[in-house]
Motif scaffolding. Structure first.
Motif, mmCIF file in Angstrom:
data_model
loop_
_atom_site.group_PDB
_atom_site.id
_atom_site.type_symbol
_atom_site.label_atom_id
_atom_site.label_comp_id
_atom_site.label_asym_id
_atom_site.label_seq_id
_atom_site.Cartn_x
_atom_site.Cartn_y
_atom_site.Cartn_z
ATOM 1 N N ALA A 1 8.059 15.620 36.030
ATOM 2 C CA ALA A 1 9.488 15.766 36.325
ATOM 3 C C ALA A 1 9.943 17.219 36.241
ATOM 4 O O ALA A 1 10.876 17.623 36.943
ATOM 5 C CB ALA A 1 10.309 14.902 35.360
ATOM 6 N N ILE A 2 9.303 18.009 35.388
ATOM 7 C CA ILE A 2 9.687 19.421 35.269
ATOM 8 C C ILE A 2 9.567 20.116 36.620
ATOM 9 O O ILE A 2 10.467 20.834 37.064
ATOM 10 C CB ILE A 2 8.822 20.131 34.208
ATOM 11 C CG1 ILE A 2 9.073 19.526 32.820
ATOM 12 C CG2 ILE A 2 9.128 21.638 34.188
ATOM 13 C CD1 ILE A 2 8.127 20.051 31.753
ATOM 14 N N LEU A 3 8.441 19.895 37.312
ATOM 15 C CA LEU A 3 8.243 20.532 38.617
ATOM 16 C C LEU A 3 9.061 19.853 39.705
ATOM 17 O O LEU A 3 9.685 20.516 40.532
ATOM 18 C CB LEU A 3 6.757 20.526 38.978
ATOM 19 C CG LEU A 3 6.380 21.290 40.265
ATOM 20 C CD1 LEU A 3 5.010 21.955 40.099
ATOM 21 C CD2 LEU A 3 6.336 20.367 41.483
ATOM 22 N N TYR A 4 9.073 18.528 39.701
ATOM 23 C CA TYR A 4 9.712 17.799 40.803
ATOM 24 C C TYR A 4 11.234 17.952 40.817
ATOM 25 O O TYR A 4 11.848 17.882 41.883
ATOM 26 C CB TYR A 4 9.316 16.320 40.751
ATOM 27 C CG TYR A 4 8.060 16.027 41.533
ATOM 28 C CD1 TYR A 4 8.072 15.129 42.577
ATOM 29 C CD2 TYR A 4 6.872 16.686 41.244
ATOM 30 C CE1 TYR A 4 6.925 14.863 43.310
ATOM 31 C CE2 TYR A 4 5.726 16.435 41.965
ATOM 32 C CZ TYR A 4 5.749 15.526 43.004
ATOM 33 O OH TYR A 4 4.612 15.288 43.733
ATOM 34 N N THR A 5 11.854 18.130 39.661
ATOM 35 C CA THR A 5 13.300 18.364 39.652
ATOM 36 C C THR A 5 13.635 19.819 39.967
ATOM 37 O O THR A 5 14.778 20.128 40.303
ATOM 38 C CB THR A 5 13.911 17.991 38.291
ATOM 39 O OG1 THR A 5 13.267 18.737 37.240
ATOM 40 C CG2 THR A 5 13.760 16.500 38.018
ATOM 41 N N VAL B 1 -0.899 26.576 33.476
ATOM 42 C CA VAL B 1 -0.798 27.705 34.402
ATOM 43 C C VAL B 1 0.168 27.397 35.535
ATOM 44 O O VAL B 1 1.070 28.189 35.849
ATOM 45 C CB VAL B 1 -2.193 28.063 34.968
ATOM 46 C CG1 VAL B 1 -2.065 29.101 36.088
ATOM 47 C CG2 VAL B 1 -3.098 28.592 33.865
ATOM 48 N N LEU B 2 0.012 26.226 36.167
ATOM 49 C CA LEU B 2 0.818 25.940 37.358
ATOM 50 C C LEU B 2 2.292 25.736 37.023
ATOM 51 O O LEU B 2 3.176 26.165 37.780
ATOM 52 C CB LEU B 2 0.245 24.746 38.128
ATOM 53 C CG LEU B 2 0.437 23.323 37.616
ATOM 54 C CD1 LEU B 2 1.747 22.710 38.096
ATOM 55 C CD2 LEU B 2 -0.725 22.433 38.091
ATOM 56 N N ILE B 3 2.600 25.089 35.895
ATOM 57 C CA ILE B 3 4.013 24.845 35.591
ATOM 58 C C ILE B 3 4.699 26.153 35.174
ATOM 59 O O ILE B 3 5.860 26.392 35.525
ATOM 60 C CB ILE B 3 4.175 23.755 34.503
ATOM 61 C CG1 ILE B 3 5.577 23.138 34.581
ATOM 62 C CG2 ILE B 3 3.910 24.297 33.108
ATOM 63 C CD1 ILE B 3 5.850 22.380 35.835
ATOM 64 N N PHE B 4 3.983 27.016 34.466
ATOM 65 C CA PHE B 4 4.545 28.327 34.105
ATOM 66 C C PHE B 4 4.781 29.144 35.370
ATOM 67 O O PHE B 4 5.838 29.779 35.536
ATOM 68 C CB PHE B 4 3.592 29.052 33.156
ATOM 69 C CG PHE B 4 4.133 30.341 32.610
ATOM 70 C CD1 PHE B 4 5.179 30.348 31.704
ATOM 71 C CD2 PHE B 4 3.593 31.559 33.007
ATOM 72 C CE1 PHE B 4 5.684 31.545 31.197
ATOM 73 C CE2 PHE B 4 4.082 32.755 32.508
ATOM 74 C CZ PHE B 4 5.134 32.748 31.602
ATOM 75 N N ALA B 5 3.811 29.099 36.292
ATOM 76 C CA ALA B 5 3.918 29.865 37.533
ATOM 77 C C ALA B 5 5.047 29.346 38.421
ATOM 78 O O ALA B 5 5.661 30.119 39.164
ATOM 79 C CB ALA B 5 2.596 29.809 38.290
ATOM 80 N N PHE B 6 5.329 28.052 38.376
ATOM 81 C CA PHE B 6 6.388 27.480 39.199
ATOM 82 C C PHE B 6 7.765 27.760 38.613
ATOM 83 O O PHE B 6 8.730 28.021 39.350
ATOM 84 C CB PHE B 6 6.180 25.962 39.325
ATOM 85 C CG PHE B 6 6.903 25.337 40.493
ATOM 86 C CD1 PHE B 6 6.371 25.383 41.765
ATOM 87 C CD2 PHE B 6 8.112 24.697 40.314
ATOM 88 C CE1 PHE B 6 7.024 24.804 42.847
ATOM 89 C CE2 PHE B 6 8.776 24.108 41.394
ATOM 90 C CZ PHE B 6 8.227 24.167 42.662
ATOM 91 N N MET B 7 7.867 27.703 37.283
ATOM 92 C CA MET B 7 9.179 27.795 36.638
ATOM 93 C C MET B 7 9.682 29.228 36.508
ATOM 94 O O MET B 7 10.894 29.470 36.592
ATOM 95 C CB MET B 7 9.133 27.135 35.258
ATOM 96 C CG MET B 7 8.925 25.636 35.287
ATOM 97 S SD MET B 7 10.160 24.762 36.275
ATOM 98 C CE MET B 7 11.646 25.172 35.358
ATOM 99 N N VAL B 8 8.789 30.186 36.295
ATOM 100 C CA VAL B 8 9.232 31.566 36.072
ATOM 101 C C VAL B 8 10.041 32.104 37.256
ATOM 102 O O VAL B 8 11.175 32.576 37.080
ATOM 103 C CB VAL B 8 8.037 32.483 35.739
ATOM 104 C CG1 VAL B 8 8.440 33.958 35.829
ATOM 105 C CG2 VAL B 8 7.529 32.185 34.335
ATOM 106 N N PRO B 9 9.517 32.049 38.495
ATOM 107 C CA PRO B 9 10.351 32.535 39.610
ATOM 108 C C PRO B 9 11.594 31.689 39.826
ATOM 109 O O PRO B 9 12.635 32.209 40.250
ATOM 110 C CB PRO B 9 9.414 32.480 40.818
ATOM 111 C CG PRO B 9 8.330 31.547 40.433
ATOM 112 C CD PRO B 9 8.172 31.676 38.961
ATOM 113 N N ALA B 10 11.498 30.385 39.543
ATOM 114 C CA ALA B 10 12.677 29.527 39.708
ATOM 115 C C ALA B 10 13.795 29.960 38.767
ATOM 116 O O ALA B 10 14.974 30.008 39.147
ATOM 117 C CB ALA B 10 12.301 28.069 39.456
ATOM 118 N N ILE B 11 13.447 30.290 37.540
ATOM 119 C CA ILE B 11 14.452 30.744 36.563
ATOM 120 C C ILE B 11 15.019 32.104 36.969
ATOM 121 O O ILE B 11 16.228 32.337 36.923
ATOM 122 C CB ILE B 11 13.823 30.794 35.158
ATOM 123 C CG1 ILE B 11 13.511 29.365 34.683
ATOM 124 C CG2 ILE B 11 14.760 31.488 34.164
ATOM 125 C CD1 ILE B 11 12.685 29.297 33.419
#
Length: 585
Positions: A296-300, A193-203
């Protein structure tokens, strides 16, 4: 649908998922409660470790800190990531082979001392409570803004306090019912949940602002206005802030802060215990590598989020008419996380930095809480409402996953290290496995209530206590664990003396500059130019030096302890054994 409706739907679905997983994987024994039965697959343990590691601080606060501090904020990025690498390479496999449930258990047995166990126990509880209080406050912030909207009160409480109480109930349910087994599989779901939620707006933002779907490339790229970092530097200087890409801290202080964060986080007990949940030491190594990939996915991506958010914020609020500000501004203002003070009465927002007076600019009229940057970022960029709601669900997942891990450390420390290993032998009590499990669950319930109280009424010095916690962990746990694994010569007296010396020195330095004489907390007064946030590194060095010198001056540890160190550190094949479980001790 509006943001609030989307948020209720997504949060409701994710909370139902967490509770369902907890019921499915509830603990039936102390081994299930403490280490999930020791049979979690490496990939799943890697996801759970990543969720445990990436707290509300990583999801919500880190990008916000970097947004405001620029290059100086990178110490958190380097320190927390480097800390995990240290943990994975230097500690995890060996602690797994030792086979104990908790860090105080390792220190107590390795240094054959109840005093060493007690000091480690106090440190574990203090560090864990410091972090769990922050997680509960993060839960309250998300609930107050995203779920309760413009409501003045909820259940007779302020929205933030009501959010903390709801978070307490959810964490209490799956932490007390499932123990480490329930928490582990819940954290797998929370990571997704958290990695999907972080990456979607970033993309979304990377495509919008830099024309590429890869955020890590987008924030170093640009658009028709030039490179994003150059644009941000220019905007910052125009408003009286320092250039975003130029640091204000000295190289010495950056080094010491980064090292303190690295060694402090490598000694955090709630992450170390995750490596006891796999079958053998080789699985601990592979799960550590999986976790590093997932982290690393989130931290980068966080530096990219920081640049996108800061750029959009400056463009949105600089000299804007207060009467025409976007809806998101007013909503965050309603919960006091944005404050506007129209000092010159012109009805326009003057957002200026510390150099404003020298540049002839008006005084700053806008105060923004750093913690809202990730949560407000999709709204600032005018992304779809479901993306805004998704980020709220991700923030809750990050906060709850770490809160659960920390509560488990507290409960196991109380039940296993304090009651079973310390109090029970003194009073002659025989504690059964069922009795220990009851103690652990009761301790978890009490810990949730205490953490919730500090989430509702946080002390005014929470930020300072966080720095204290990192310094404490670096100056106490890290040297004791490293010497316990790699030095057969380290004695009880050496380990305890080193821990006490490191703790007293680090605590005294931070307490003086943060609490007793905060007005003197400037670089000119710091010893060797080291800030209170970085002094834990020096405390750690002092711990090592004292431990080694005292160990040399005292008799060697017993032969069985030296043999134990060999069996933990050397390959099992050297003893004609398979790498299938903990050492026999």
């Amino acid at each position: 649908m509006d943001v609030q409706t989307w948020t209720w739907i997504l949060v409701g679905l994710t909370f139902s998922l967490y509770i369902g997983v907890a019921i499915w994987s509830r603990a039936g024994s102390t081994k299930d409660f403490y280490v999930a039965g020791g049979g979690v697959p490496s990939v799943a343990n890697g996801m759970a470790t990543a969720a445990d590691w990436m707290s509300a601080a990583s999801f919500i606060s880190m990008a916000g800190i970097i947004s405001f501090a620029g290059r100086d904020g990178s110490v958190y990025l380097m320190g927390w990531t480097g800390g995990y690498v240290l943990l994975a390479l230097l500690l995890a496999p060996y602690l797994r082979r030792f086979g104990k449930f908790t860090v105080p258990d390792f220190i107590g047995d390795r240094y054959y001392s109840g005093w060493a166990r007690f000091v480690a126990l106090l440190c574990a509880i203090f560090v864990s409570f410091t972090y769990v209080a922050g997680q509960m406050r993060g839960v309250g912030i998300v609930f107050s803004r995203m779920l309760f909207g413009d409501m003045d009160t909820v259940l007779g409480m302020t929205p933030i306090n009501a959010g903390v109480v709801i978070g307490m109930v959810v964490v209490l349910f799956y932490a007390v019912l499932g123990g480490m087994k329930g928490i582990t599989y819940t954290q797998v779901a929370q990571y997704c949940v958290l990695i999907f939620a972080f990456m979607v707006p970033a993309i979304f933002l990377s495509i919008q602002m830099a024309g590429t779907p890869i955020p890590q490339l987008g924030f170093g790229g640009g658009n028709e206005g030039g490179y994003l970092l150059d644009q941000l530097d220019g905007l910052s200087k125009e408003l009286g802030f320092a250039a975003y890409t130029e640091g204000q801290k000295s190289t010495t202080d950056v080094f010491f802060i980064t090292a303190a964060l690295m060694c402090g986080t490598a000694g955090l007990p709630h992450v170390i215990v995750r490596f006891y949940t796999v079958k053998k030491a080789s699985a601990a190594r592979s799960s550590a590598l999986w976790a590093l990939l997932f982290i690393a996915i989130l931290y980068t991506t966080a530096p990219a989020i920081s640049v996108f958010a800061r750029t959009n914020l400056l463009k949105t609020v600089d000299n804007a008419s207060y009467a025409e500000v976007p809806e998101w501004f007013k909503k965050w203002e309603n919960v006091d996380l944005i404050q506007f003070d129209d000092k010159n009465g012109d009805g326009r927002i003057q957002y200026t930095g510390p150099n404003a007076a020298a540049m002839g600019l008006p005084a700053n009229e806008l105060t923004i809480d750093k913690d809202i940057m990730v949560l407000a970022n999709p709204e600032i960029a005018r992304l779809p409402n479901w993306v805004v709601a998704l980020v709220a669900a991700g923030g809750l997942a990050a906060a709850l996953s770490t809160a659960a891990g920390l509560l488990l450390v507290i409960s196991t420390s109380v039940a296993h290290d304090m009651v079973k290993k310390t109090i029970a032998p003194i009073i002659g009590m025989q504690l059964t496995e069922r009795g220990e499990l009851i103690w652990a669950r009761c301790a978890a319930a009490v810990a949730v209530v205490i953490a919730g109280y500090f989430g509702i009424k946080p002390p005014a010095f929470v930020a300072e206590v966080v720095a204290f916690a990192f310094g404490l962990a670096a100056a106490s746990f890290f040297p004791a664990i490293i010497l316990g694994i790699f030095s057969k010569r380290t004695t009880t007296a050496g380990a305890v003396s080193g821990m006490v010396a490191g703790l007293v020195f680090t605590a005294s330095y931070i307490i003086w500059f943060k609490f007793i004489s905060p007005q003197s907390n400037v670089e000119a007064n710091w010893w060797l130019g080291i800030s209170p946030e970085g002094i834990g590194t020096l405390g750690m060095v002092l711990n090592f030096v004292v431990a080694v010198l005292v160990s040399i001056a005292t008799p060697r540890p017993p032969q069985e302890i030296r043999d134990l160190v060999d069996r933990v550190r050397l390959p099992r094949a050297a003893f004609g054994e398979e790498d299938s479980g903990p050492v026999d001790h």
